[in-house]
Write a protein that holds these residues in place. Structure first.
Motif, PDB file in Angstrom:
ATOM      1  N   ILE A 171       0.829  -1.259  -0.033  1.00 15.38           N
ATOM      2  CA  ILE A 171       0.013   0.104  -0.105  1.00 15.38           C
ATOM      3  C   ILE A 171       0.771   1.310   0.080  1.00 15.38           C
ATOM      4  O   ILE A 171       0.774   2.004  -0.868  1.00 15.38           O
ATOM      5  N   THR A 172       1.843   1.333   0.681  1.00 16.12           N
ATOM      6  CA  THR A 172       2.681   2.665   1.005  1.00 16.12           C
ATOM      7  C   THR A 172       3.618   2.693  -0.223  1.00 16.12           C
ATOM      8  O   THR A 172       3.761   3.938  -0.786  1.00 16.12           O
ATOM      9  N   SER A 173       4.126   1.480  -0.710  1.00 18.89           N
ATOM     10  CA  SER A 173       4.565   1.692  -2.201  1.00 18.89           C
ATOM     11  C   SER A 173       3.928   1.980  -3.238  1.00 18.89           C
ATOM     12  O   SER A 173       4.364   2.319  -4.657  1.00 18.89           O
ATOM     13  N   GLY A 174       2.577   2.001  -3.153  1.00 19.79           N
ATOM     14  CA  GLY A 174       1.693   2.149  -4.255  1.00 19.79           C
ATOM     15  C   GLY A 174       0.674   3.274  -4.185  1.00 19.79           C
ATOM     16  O   GLY A 174      -0.491   3.403  -4.436  1.00 19.79           O
ATOM     17  N   GLY A 175       1.412   4.576  -3.862  1.00 19.13           N
ATOM     18  CA  GLY A 175       0.563   5.789  -3.649  1.00 19.13           C
ATOM     19  C   GLY A 175      -0.422   6.026  -2.490  1.00 19.13           C
ATOM     20  O   GLY A 175      -0.981   7.031  -2.676  1.00 19.13           O
ATOM     21  N   GLY A 176      -0.359   5.107  -1.542  1.00 23.34           N
ATOM     22  CA  GLY A 176      -1.503   5.199  -0.562  1.00 23.34           C
ATOM     23  C   GLY A 176      -0.703   5.343   0.806  1.00 23.34           C
ATOM     24  O   GLY A 176       0.311   5.726   0.783  1.00 23.34           O
ATOM     25  N   ALA A 177      -1.677   5.184   1.848  1.00 23.18           N
ATOM     26  CA  ALA A 177      -1.015   5.281   3.038  1.00 23.18           C
ATOM     27  C   ALA A 177      -1.706   4.276   4.186  1.00 23.18           C
ATOM     28  O   ALA A 177      -2.631   3.721   4.014  1.00 23.18           O
ATOM     29  N   VAL A 178      -0.654   3.859   5.083  1.00 27.09           N
ATOM     30  CA  VAL A 178      -1.155   3.096   6.276  1.00 27.09           C
ATOM     31  C   VAL A 178      -1.335   4.010   7.483  1.00 27.09           C
ATOM     32  O   VAL A 178      -0.448   4.400   7.917  1.00 27.09           O
ATOM     33  N   LEU A 179      -2.516   3.976   8.158  1.00 28.48           N
ATOM     34  CA  LEU A 179      -2.583   4.783   9.412  1.00 28.48           C
ATOM     35  C   LEU A 179      -1.645   3.879  10.682  1.00 28.48           C
ATOM     36  O   LEU A 179      -1.782   3.049  10.946  1.00 28.48           O
ATOM     37  N   THR A 180      -1.094   5.061  11.170  1.00 29.71           N
ATOM     38  CA  THR A 180      -0.229   4.521  12.282  1.00 29.71           C
ATOM     39  C   THR A 180      -0.978   4.497  13.545  1.00 29.71           C
ATOM     40  O   THR A 180      -0.856   3.831  14.479  1.00 29.71           O
ATOM     41  N   GLU A 181      -2.138   4.980  13.612  1.00 30.36           N
ATOM     42  CA  GLU A 181      -3.142   4.979  14.387  1.00 30.36           C
ATOM     43  C   GLU A 181      -4.744   5.148  13.999  1.00 30.36           C
ATOM     44  O   GLU A 181      -4.739   6.025  13.071  1.00 30.36           O
ATOM     45  N   SER A 182      -5.762   4.340  14.497  1.00 24.36           N
ATOM     46  CA  SER A 182      -6.938   4.066  13.736  1.00 24.36           C
ATOM     47  C   SER A 182      -7.798   5.503  14.639  1.00 24.36           C
ATOM     48  O   SER A 182      -8.685   4.781  15.485  1.00 24.36           O
ATOM     49  N   THR A 183      -7.647   6.662  14.271  1.00 22.83           N
ATOM     50  CA  THR A 183      -8.279   7.546  15.047  1.00 22.83           C
ATOM     51  C   THR A 183      -8.992   8.432  13.829  1.00 22.83           C
ATOM     52  O   THR A 183      -8.351   8.622  12.704  1.00 22.83           O
ATOM     53  N   PRO A 184      -9.982   9.147  14.081  1.00 22.42           N
ATOM     54  CA  PRO A 184     -10.362  10.294  13.235  1.00 22.42           C
ATOM     55  C   PRO A 184      -9.708  11.282  12.974  1.00 22.42           C
ATOM     56  O   PRO A 184      -9.541  11.489  11.567  1.00 22.42           O
ATOM     57  N   ALA A 185      -8.887  11.687  13.913  1.00 19.47           N
ATOM     58  CA  ALA A 185      -7.947  12.781  13.438  1.00 19.47           C
ATOM     59  C   ALA A 185      -6.882  12.305  12.310  1.00 19.47           C
ATOM     60  O   ALA A 185      -6.695  13.003  11.366  1.00 19.47           O
ATOM     61  N   ALA A 186      -6.237  11.038  12.588  1.00 15.77           N
ATOM     62  CA  ALA A 186      -5.238  10.425  11.744  1.00 15.77           C
ATOM     63  C   ALA A 186      -5.913  10.333  10.343  1.00 15.77           C
ATOM     64  O   ALA A 186      -5.172  10.549   9.327  1.00 15.77           O
ATOM     65  N   LEU A 187      -6.987   9.583  10.252  1.00 14.19           N
ATOM     66  CA  LEU A 187      -7.544   9.306   9.206  1.00 14.19           C
ATOM     67  C   LEU A 187      -7.840  10.704   8.372  1.00 14.19           C
ATOM     68  O   LEU A 187      -7.632  10.704   7.168  1.00 14.19           O
ATOM     69  N   ALA A 188      -8.366  11.873   9.093  1.00 12.65           N
ATOM     70  CA  ALA A 188      -8.833  12.999   8.528  1.00 12.65           C
ATOM     71  C   ALA A 188      -7.676  13.684   7.719  1.00 12.65           C
ATOM     72  O   ALA A 188      -7.608  14.094   6.706  1.00 12.65           O
ATOM     73  N   ARG A 189      -6.422  13.694   8.402  1.00 10.23           N
ATOM     74  CA  ARG A 189      -5.305  14.050   7.877  1.00 10.23           C
ATOM     75  C   ARG A 189      -4.669  13.238   6.595  1.00 10.23           C
ATOM     76  O   ARG A 189      -4.432  13.972   5.520  1.00 10.23           O
ATOM     77  N   GLU A 190      -4.768  11.975   6.413  1.00 15.01           N
ATOM     78  CA  GLU A 190      -4.523  11.475   5.263  1.00 15.01           C
ATOM     79  C   GLU A 190      -5.592  11.841   4.045  1.00 15.01           C
ATOM     80  O   GLU A 190      -5.396  12.015   3.071  1.00 15.01           O
ATOM     81  N   ILE A 191      -6.906  11.740   4.550  1.00 15.05           N
ATOM     82  CA  ILE A 191      -7.935  12.271   3.356  1.00 15.05           C
ATOM     83  C   ILE A 191      -7.550  13.792   2.948  1.00 15.05           C
ATOM     84  O   ILE A 191      -7.678  13.842   1.791  1.00 15.05           O
ATOM     85  N   VAL A 192      -7.319  14.539   3.782  1.00 18.36           N
ATOM     86  CA  VAL A 192      -6.705  15.858   3.413  1.00 18.36           C
ATOM     87  C   VAL A 192      -5.643  16.004   2.424  1.00 18.36           C
ATOM     88  O   VAL A 192      -5.600  16.638   1.529  1.00 18.36           O
ATOM     89  N   ARG A 193      -4.658  15.050   2.644  1.00 16.09           N
ATOM     90  CA  ARG A 193      -3.437  14.883   1.881  1.00 16.09           C
ATOM     91  C   ARG A 193      -3.815  14.448   0.505  1.00 16.09           C
ATOM     92  O   ARG A 193      -3.375  15.035  -0.349  1.00 16.09           O
ATOM     93  N   VAL A 194      -4.664  13.588   0.557  1.00 15.66           N
ATOM     94  CA  VAL A 194      -5.155  12.822  -0.910  1.00 15.66           C
ATOM     95  C   VAL A 194      -5.860  13.859  -1.690  1.00 15.66           C
ATOM     96  O   VAL A 194      -5.657  13.972  -2.884  1.00 15.66           O
ATOM     97  N   ALA A 195      -6.766  14.481  -0.666  1.00 20.95           N
ATOM     98  CA  ALA A 195      -7.843  15.322  -1.613  1.00 20.95           C
ATOM     99  C   ALA A 195      -7.206  16.863  -2.157  1.00 20.95           C
ATOM    100  O   ALA A 195      -7.727  17.341  -2.821  1.00 20.95           O
ATOM    101  N   GLY A 196      -5.949  17.048  -1.309  1.00 20.00           N
ATOM    102  CA  GLY A 196      -5.370  18.225  -1.574  1.00 20.00           C
ATOM    103  C   GLY A 196      -4.522  18.266  -2.946  1.00 20.00           C
ATOM    104  O   GLY A 196      -4.115  18.928  -3.242  1.00 20.00           O
ATOM    105  N   ARG A 197      -4.403  16.940  -3.442  1.00 21.95           N
ATOM    106  CA  ARG A 197      -3.484  16.513  -4.746  1.00 21.95           C
ATOM    107  C   ARG A 197      -4.227  17.331  -5.841  1.00 21.95           C
ATOM    108  O   ARG A 197      -5.390  17.258  -5.924  1.00 21.95           O
ATOM    109  N   ASN A 198      -3.292  17.776  -6.690  1.00 25.03           N
ATOM    110  CA  ASN A 198      -3.970  18.306  -7.916  1.00 25.03           C
ATOM    111  C   ASN A 198      -4.121  17.090  -8.993  1.00 25.03           C
ATOM    112  O   ASN A 198      -3.670  15.936  -8.504  1.00 25.03           O
ATOM    113  N   ALA A 199      -4.440  17.378 -10.022  1.00 26.16           N
ATOM    114  CA  ALA A 199      -4.836  16.243 -11.020  1.00 26.16           C
ATOM    115  C   ALA A 199      -3.743  15.312 -11.389  1.00 26.16           C
ATOM    116  O   ALA A 199      -3.626  14.223 -11.400  1.00 26.16           O
TER     117      ALA A 199
END
Length: 385
Positions: A311-339
């Motif tokens: 997953i991590t070598s394929g453009g994704g992310a593995v959560l170090t902690e399964s909390t709403p805050a940690a997941l929200a950070r990853e979603i924002v990182r992905v959603a903030g990418r340009n096309a």
């Protein structure tokens, strides 16, 4: 024995495992498969002849109507009269297609030399947290039954082997991934659409898959995001709670339930999205993860699967902690990418899947591995007790 098989799809990975097994099995194995004649949670039978053996390639399938005493008796008479080398059971906790066959072997009612049991993630910590008291009581009572048969466990990863060993330290375990149903090549990366990032969840709507965590995390996402949910509504009360949480989301977050997806359409569906969000409490294998990667769809996932490195070598992310805050950070990182960056991440997902699929060990068939091992405890891929 397995509770679900094609043309069903609601059980997800176990169906794909069995389909792949039948399609990849060698001509040195004669396989008779017994399964339910309808999909999980459905009252309507498949459009096949139930109560009879149906040829499928070199194997045969018996679709059983569990409410028909006549079909049970017919099946019982035939199985009772036939000696088998192996009984392959695709669940630890299922009553008609797992517990009853094992009990029949234990009592000498079926002539079976060995039992090969695949727990399908039922012993991982996340699964055992659900209805924990009932499961602990059952497992305590069932352990002596399993010790009374010549049993080898089929784990689909070293992680699952550890789960089995934690419950039964003396277990004999074959580690063979459930890869035979997975595609050989990834789909080309589809260029992202204009507009907000498109995230997707494709799985059973069940507490173990942790959809609620995604919805809670989305409440803290301040940029526009589209999130689509696909899958059978297996737990109505859980889904009702998810719906309540969705109604409280901010206006820039759009959430839609899109219904169920037939197995034949899963990859094409993944290919349309920028990321698959899957903070599961635990997967023994997790077919849906390589399906996403093979569709060139990056994955945001919990650390409770055997796929973290891919997953991590394929453009994704593995959560170090399964909390709403940690997941929200990853979603924002992905959603903030340009096309352009979204497309690169999708291409990385497909490339990571291709590298993983090319590894020789990822083409094994568990029944052929079991057949060629004179002593499964010392065979390649077996974890010693």
């Amino acid at each position: 024995m397995c509770a679900a098989f094609e043309p069903g799809f609601r059980a997800g990975g176990p169906i794909r495992s069995m389909v792949g097994l039948l399609e990849a099995i060698s001509d040195r194995v004669d396989l008779s498969l017994v399964t339910r004649d309808r999909d999980i949670g459905s009252s309507e039978p498949y459009p096949v002849r139930s109560g009879q053996w149906i040829k499928r390639g070199r194997s045969r399938v018996f679709y059983l109507d569990g409410g028909s005493l006549r079909q049970w008796l017919r099946l019982w008479r035939e199985l009772r009269s036939t000696p088998f080398d192996v009984l392959y059971v695709n669940s630890l906790l299922g009553l008609p297609f797992s517990i009853l066959p094992v009990l029949a072997v234990r009592c000498g009612l079926l002539r079976v030399r060995r039992v090969l049991l695949a727990p399908r993630g039922e012993l991982d910590r996340g699964a055992l947290r659900i209805k924990a008291g009932k499961k602990r009581l059952f497992l305590r009572c069932y352990r002596p039954v399993l010790r009374g048969v010549d049993l080898v466990w089929h784990a689909s990863s070293t992680r699952e082997a550890d789960d089995v060993r934690r419950w039964l330290p003396t277990a004999r375990i074959m580690v063979v991934p459930n890869n035979t149903a997975l595609p050989r090549e990834p789909l080309p990366a589809v260029p992202p659409e204009d507009g907000p990032a498109r995230l997707v969840f494709i799985s059973r709507v069940h507490p173990k898959k942790n959809l609620q965590l995604i919805i809670t995390a989305l409440a803290a996402v301040s940029i526009p995001v589209t999130f689509d949910i696909y899958g059978p509504l297996e737990d109505a009360a859980y889904w009702a709670g998810c719906q309540r949480s969705c109604r409280e989301l901010p206006p820039q977050v759009r959430v839609r339930y899109r219904g169920e997806v037939p197995l034949s359409q899963v990859r094409d569906t993944f290919a349309r999205y920028d990321a698959f969000v899957f903070p599961t409490f635990g997967e023994n294998f997790g077919h849906v993860i390589p399906e996403a990667l093979s569709s060139s769809c990056p994955v945001i996932c919990s650390a409770e699967t055997p796929w973290s490195e891919v997953i991590t070598s394929g453009g994704g992310a593995v959560l170090t902690e399964s909390t709403p805050a940690a997941l929200a950070r990853e979603i924002v990182r992905v959603a903030g990418r340009n096309a352009t960056d979204r497309l690169r991440a999708k291409q990385a997902a497909g490339a990571a899947y291709a590298r993983w699929r090319a590894e020789p060990r990822n083409n094994a068939n568990v029944l052929d591995e079991f057949r060629t091992a004179a002593d499964p405890v010392s065979a390649t891929g077996v974890v010693r007790p």
